[in-house]
Scaffold this active site. Structure first.
Site, PDB file in Angstrom:
ATOM      1  N   SER A  86     -43.445   4.656 -46.869  1.00 51.24           N
ATOM      2  CA  SER A  86     -42.040   4.380 -46.549  1.00 51.24           C
ATOM      3  C   SER A  86     -41.023   5.019 -47.475  1.00 51.24           C
ATOM      4  O   SER A  86     -39.820   4.953 -47.196  1.00 51.24           O
ATOM      5  CB  SER A  86     -41.811   2.866 -46.509  1.00 51.24           C
ATOM      6  OG  SER A  86     -42.358   2.321 -45.342  1.00 51.24           O
ATOM      7  N   GLY A 325     -29.946  -0.954 -60.210  1.00 45.92           N
ATOM      8  CA  GLY A 325     -30.797   0.187 -59.917  1.00 45.92           C
ATOM      9  C   GLY A 325     -31.041   0.315 -58.428  1.00 45.92           C
ATOM     10  O   GLY A 325     -30.643  -0.543 -57.632  1.00 45.92           O
ATOM     11  N   TYR A 326     -31.693   1.397 -58.039  1.00 55.33           N
ATOM     12  CA  TYR A 326     -32.067   1.590 -56.646  1.00 55.33           C
ATOM     13  C   TYR A 326     -33.380   2.359 -56.584  1.00 55.33           C
ATOM     14  O   TYR A 326     -33.829   2.943 -57.586  1.00 55.33           O
ATOM     15  CB  TYR A 326     -30.964   2.296 -55.850  1.00 55.33           C
ATOM     16  CG  TYR A 326     -30.503   3.633 -56.393  1.00 55.33           C
ATOM     17  CD1 TYR A 326     -31.101   4.827 -55.968  1.00 55.33           C
ATOM     18  CD2 TYR A 326     -29.452   3.712 -57.305  1.00 55.33           C
ATOM     19  CE1 TYR A 326     -30.663   6.050 -56.449  1.00 55.33           C
ATOM     20  CE2 TYR A 326     -29.009   4.933 -57.782  1.00 55.33           C
ATOM     21  CZ  TYR A 326     -29.620   6.105 -57.356  1.00 55.33           C
ATOM     22  OH  TYR A 326     -29.182   7.315 -57.827  1.00 55.33           O
ATOM     23  N   GLY A 327     -34.018   2.362 -55.407  1.00 56.08           N
ATOM     24  CA  GLY A 327     -35.296   3.042 -55.263  1.00 56.08           C
ATOM     25  C   GLY A 327     -35.932   2.711 -53.936  1.00 56.08           C
ATOM     26  O   GLY A 327     -35.261   2.323 -52.976  1.00 56.08           O
ATOM     27  N   ASP A 329     -40.232   1.632 -52.231  1.00 54.85           N
ATOM     28  CA  ASP A 329     -41.688   1.605 -52.293  1.00 54.85           C
ATOM     29  C   ASP A 329     -42.252   2.243 -51.030  1.00 54.85           C
ATOM     30  O   ASP A 329     -41.563   2.362 -50.015  1.00 54.85           O
ATOM     31  CB  ASP A 329     -42.210   0.165 -52.376  1.00 54.85           C
ATOM     32  CG  ASP A 329     -41.859  -0.519 -53.679  1.00 54.85           C
ATOM     33  OD1 ASP A 329     -41.311   0.147 -54.575  1.00 54.85           O
ATOM     34  OD2 ASP A 329     -42.124  -1.727 -53.795  1.00 54.85           O
ATOM     35  N   SER A 332     -49.397   4.031 -47.506  1.00 53.01           N
ATOM     36  CA  SER A 332     -50.093   4.540 -46.328  1.00 53.01           C
ATOM     37  C   SER A 332     -51.539   4.041 -46.430  1.00 53.01           C
ATOM     38  O   SER A 332     -51.779   2.992 -47.014  1.00 53.01           O
ATOM     39  CB  SER A 332     -50.014   6.071 -46.253  1.00 53.01           C
ATOM     40  OG  SER A 332     -50.667   6.654 -47.356  1.00 53.01           O
TER      41      SER A 332
END
Length: 484
Positions: A86, A325-327, A329, A332
């Protein structure tokens, strides 16, 4: 010291970058120390191989450890590519925002203005859902509609057609519910606006301007590189190679299949961190657009599954005791990735792995890294308190349903219990899960017996209420409304 070295003759790990540099706070970045921590923690948590990229003081440093495939013993290197699941959503969101700032797309217009063929089970919702809602997971579209529409260039068009009539998790604009379906619709919007297939638009509008030479979308493209194999197995043991390298259909691309090195992911993050400017000075997004993507659109009732305090336009948003913060995860088949950006420190960290206790590795390593480099105190692993509170569980009992899933919540001897069952098109996905619910608060519970799929030890189960008063439960960031 050369920029590429092998620590021993077997190549057990490799580092790219300068051994000594200084971070934005003036501290020396000891890459040998972080290589050792990566090696030790990777082995401790039975992760076969991992790549780590650290962006600090404007430079991307890359480390690698372990093997790409336990069956062949091929060494993990900094130029090895991993499936990122994702994290692909950030690439699609960035594409959409490029189109929006150029005036080719209105984020607040109904999706049907661009895709007249788009529809969902509720006609009113069909007319209401906007591109902005798709970006922030507030469209109400469900997540787990899996459909293999083939390998042709029309795969996304066929996917959107097949998704007609899929039930919503919740009414548009009323709550967050994580949606891969929504990101496939975004991918199709990219195709219609650009006249290119999503894969080609990604290359032309993002990968090439950023100089990301080790980023791709198709399996045959990955064959040019050292590609990580996913591994599966029991917790606490060394996992075995998965039965197949890639089980995702081509139509999964916009929500789940970008393949890359950790360093390339860090360079994408660097562009966002630099207000839309790539490492070589190329402007990819305006400063205003990059900032807009990082602004909070919606709060998240479930703050543990993916550590989300809220969501922006594509980005997961974090609040580490006041440090923002941002990001994102991603996962698969036996491969897991973690991206974290701390704007106040100018730091981004990317970890890509190929199985085992990847989340435990991420949690342990990032707690140390982000504390050292950015002054971040990450939360402790999600778990019930030593003395769980006494909760009146009766109001929570009932049946909750979303597309493909029924969650039956009961009370047994004063304790909460849930059965998570796959139904309809997903009925053969897995056996029903029996989950004991240990109270954390009156509405947050630690689910047992599921393993470390959603957190280091316990699965968050969060009860909430939609704007219209409907009770719901969040498992895996998906909203399941109460139906009985």
């Amino acid at each position: 010291m050369p920029k590429n070295v092998s620590w021993d003759e077997q190549g057990n790990w490799e580092a790219k970058g300068d051994w000594g540099t200084r971070d934005s706070a003036g501290k020396k970045l000891d890459l040998a120390h972080w290589q050792n921590r990566l090696d030790v923690l990777r082995a401790k948590h039975h992760v076969p191989g991992a790549s780590l990229a650290i962006l600090v003081d404007g430079t991307v440093h890359e480390l690698a450890s372990g093997v790409l495939h336990r069956g062949t013993g091929v060494t993990a290197t900094t130029d090895s590519v991993y499936q990122m699941g994702s994290i692909a959503k950030i690439y699609t969101a960035t594409l959409i925002m490029r189109l929006a700032e150029s005036g080719r797309l209105d984020l607040d217009a109904p999706v049907i203005d661009v895709l007249p063929e788009f529809s969902v089970a509720d006609p009113e919702a069909t007319r209401a859902i906007t591109t902005r809602q798709l970006l922030s997971h507030t469209s109400g579209l469900t997540c787990d509609f899996t459909y293999d529409s083939g390998r042709g260039d029309d795969c996304l068009a066929k996917y959107v057609e097949a998704a007609k009539g899929v039930a919503l998790d919740c009414p548009p604009g009323t709550a967050i519910s994580y949606s891969s379906v929504g990101y496939n619709v975004l991918g199709r919007i990219v195709e219609v606006v650009t006249g290119q297939v999503w894969d080609e638009a990604l290359k032309d509008l993002l990968l090439t301007p950023l100089g990301l030479t080790h980023t791709m979308t198709l399996p045959e493209e990955a064959l040019r590189f050292r590609a990580a194999m996913g591994h599966l197995g029991e917790a606490g043991q060394d996992p075995d190679p998965a039965p197949s390298w890639d089980l995702m259909p081509r139509s999964a691309g916009p929500y789940g299949r970008v393949i890359a090195t950790a360093g390339d992911v860090a360079r994408l993050a660097q562009m966002h961190l630099n207000g839309g400017v790539a490492q070589d000075g190329t402007r990819v997004l305006s400063e205003e657009t990059a900032a807009l993507m990082q602004q909070r659109v919606v709060d998240s009732p479930d703050k543990w599954t993916v550590s989300a305090d809220g969501w922006g336009l594509g980005w997961t948003l974090y609040d580490w005791n006041g440090v923002q913060g941002y990001g994102h995860d991603g996962a698969s088949i036996g491969q897991y990735g973690y991206l974290r950006v701390v704007p106040s420190a100018g730091v981004a960290v990317v970890l890509l792995t190929n199985g085992g206790g990847a989340r435990e590795l991420y949690a342990a390593l990032y707690r140390e890294l982000l504390a050292e480099l950015a002054g971040v105190t990450m939360p402790e692993p999600f778990a019930p308190p030593a003395r769980p509170p006494v909760v009146d569980f009766a109001p929570l009992v009932g049946t909750y349903r979303r597309e493909g899933v029924v969650i039956t919540v009961t009370e047994r001897d004063g304790a909460g219990h849930a059965v998570y069952e796959f139904v309809d098109g997903m009925k053969d996905f897995s056996e029903p899960l029996d989950i004991d619910l240990v109270p954390v608060t009156e509405t947050v519970f630690a689910g047992t017996g599921v393993g470390a799929a959603f957190s280091e030890d316990y699965m968050p189960v969060v009860f909430s209420t939609l704007e219209d008063g409907t009770a719901c439960v969040y498992i895996g960031m998906r909203c399941g409304p109460k139906v009985a």
